[in-house]
Write an enzyme that holds these catalytic residues in place. Structure first.
Site, PDB file in Angstrom:
ATOM      1  N   ASN A  46       0.841  -1.197   0.000  1.00  0.00           N
ATOM      2  CA  ASN A  46       0.000   0.000   0.000  1.00  0.00           C
ATOM      3  C   ASN A  46       0.877   1.249   0.000  1.00  0.00           C
ATOM      4  OD1 ASN A  46       0.611  -0.925   2.650  1.00  0.00           O
ATOM      5  ND2 ASN A  46      -1.028   0.297   3.543  1.00  0.00           N
ATOM      6  N   GLU A  48       0.395   5.179   0.683  1.00  0.00           N
ATOM      7  CA  GLU A  48      -0.538   6.194   1.186  1.00  0.00           C
ATOM      8  C   GLU A  48      -0.128   7.598   0.739  1.00  0.00           C
ATOM      9  OE1 GLU A  48      -0.936   5.535   5.413  1.00  0.00           O
ATOM     10  OE2 GLU A  48      -2.114   3.715   5.051  1.00  0.00           O
ATOM     11  N   CYS A  57      -4.179   0.642  -2.487  1.00  0.00           N
ATOM     12  CA  CYS A  57      -3.986  -0.596  -1.729  1.00  0.00           C
ATOM     13  C   CYS A  57      -2.943  -1.495  -2.407  1.00  0.00           C
ATOM     14  CB  CYS A  57      -5.287  -1.378  -1.659  1.00  0.00           C
ATOM     15  SG  CYS A  57      -6.572  -0.592  -0.702  1.00  0.00           S
ATOM     16  N   GLU A  59      -3.049  -4.651  -3.144  1.00  0.00           N
ATOM     17  CA  GLU A  59      -3.563  -5.553  -4.178  1.00  0.00           C
ATOM     18  C   GLU A  59      -3.620  -4.844  -5.530  1.00  0.00           C
ATOM     19  OE1 GLU A  59      -4.799  -4.861  -1.226  1.00  0.00           O
ATOM     20  OE2 GLU A  59      -6.057  -6.468  -0.423  1.00  0.00           O
ATOM     21  N   CYS A  90     -10.219  -4.924   0.372  1.00  0.00           N
ATOM     22  CA  CYS A  90     -11.319  -3.958   0.515  1.00  0.00           C
ATOM     23  C   CYS A  90     -12.250  -4.084  -0.697  1.00  0.00           C
ATOM     24  CB  CYS A  90     -10.769  -2.539   0.636  1.00  0.00           C
ATOM     25  SG  CYS A  90     -10.230  -1.835  -0.932  1.00  0.00           S
ATOM     26  N   CYS A  93     -10.756  -3.127  -4.100  1.00  0.00           N
ATOM     27  CA  CYS A  93      -9.817  -4.144  -4.586  1.00  0.00           C
ATOM     28  C   CYS A  93     -10.548  -5.386  -5.064  1.00  0.00           C
ATOM     29  CB  CYS A  93      -8.805  -4.501  -3.507  1.00  0.00           C
ATOM     30  SG  CYS A  93      -7.589  -3.190  -3.249  1.00  0.00           S
TER      31      CYS A  93
HETATM   32  N1  THU Z   1      -5.243  -1.500   2.500  1.00  0.00           N
HETATM   33  C1  THU Z   1      -4.702  -2.320   1.545  1.00  0.00           C
HETATM   34  O1  THU Z   1      -3.562  -2.100   1.097  1.00  0.00           O
HETATM   35  N2  THU Z   1      -5.450  -3.355   1.093  1.00  0.00           N
HETATM   36  C2  THU Z   1      -6.717  -3.632   1.506  1.00  0.00           C
HETATM   37  O2  THU Z   1      -7.400  -4.425   0.898  1.00  0.00           O
HETATM   38  C3  THU Z   1      -7.213  -2.988   2.728  1.00  0.00           C
HETATM   39  C4  THU Z   1      -6.588  -1.672   3.028  1.00  0.00           C
HETATM   40  C5  THU Z   1      -4.458  -0.362   2.978  1.00  0.00           C
HETATM   41  C6  THU Z   1      -4.971   0.981   2.539  1.00  0.00           C
HETATM   42  C7  THU Z   1      -4.427   1.877   3.620  1.00  0.00           C
HETATM   43  O3  THU Z   1      -3.120   2.273   3.274  1.00  0.00           O
HETATM   44  C8  THU Z   1      -4.357   0.992   4.839  1.00  0.00           C
HETATM   45  O4  THU Z   1      -4.448  -0.338   4.385  1.00  0.00           O
HETATM   46  C9  THU Z   1      -5.457   1.253   5.866  1.00  0.00           C
HETATM   47  O5  THU Z   1      -6.689   1.206   5.259  1.00  0.00           O
END
Ligand code: THU
Length: 137
Positions: A46, A48, A57, A59, A90, A93
């Site tokens: 991920n 940010e 994210c 994925e 999520c 994704c």
């Molecule tokens: N996140 C992912 O990388 N994948 C997911 O499927 C769930 C959430 C990340 C996004 C963000 O940087 C952190 O987790 C908190 O939501």
């Protein structure tokens, strides 16, 4: 026929990718590893952003890397977090995984080595996809 990667190895690559996560805001690091039909593995973490909304994210990073490198026919994806409770993809994704990978196995794992496997059709029943675009009346 090409020997497919083991789940253990795919999880290990997702775990290594997780270490590269850029998650200064949530501190929730995620790693993913996607196995393509030609044997290549694409990893993602991920990434940010201070605006929050531009965060991407793990994925989706893995899938977009793969698609941009011409990979297709994906076999499975592994997702690793440090959470005691295994972390599923999520909603956004799930839509993207379905679009590019279809009903593949999704392997969830954590740093204790707890691992569970689901199919995309379990995680994302009744998806919207391109078939609906042809069903207009
Ligand atoms: N996140 C992912 O990388 N994948 C997911 O499927 C769930 C959430 C990340 C996004 C963000 O940087 C952190 O987790 C908190 O939501």
């Amino acid at each position: 026929m090409r020997k497919s990667i083991t789940i253990k190895k795919l999880v290990q690559l997702a775990r290594e990718s997780r270490e590269r996560a850029h998650a200064p805001f949530s501190r929730f690091k995620v790693g993913a590893a996607l196995a393509a039909g030609d044997g290549r593995i694409f990893t993602g973490c991920n990434v940010e952003n201070a605006t929050y909304g531009l965060t991407i994210c793990a994925e989706r990073v893995a899938i977009f890397k793969a698609v941009s490198e011409g990979a297709h026919r994906f076999q499975q994806i592994a997702v690793v977090t440090a959470s005691k409770h295994l972390t599923p993809p999520c909603g956004a994704c799930r839509q993207i995984i379905w679009e590019f990978c279809g009903d593949i196995p999704v392997v969830l794992s954590n740093l204790d080595g707890k691992t569970e496997q689901f199919r995309m059709s379990e995680l994302f029943p009744r998806p919207f996809d391109q078939s609906f675009l042809k069903k207009m009346r």
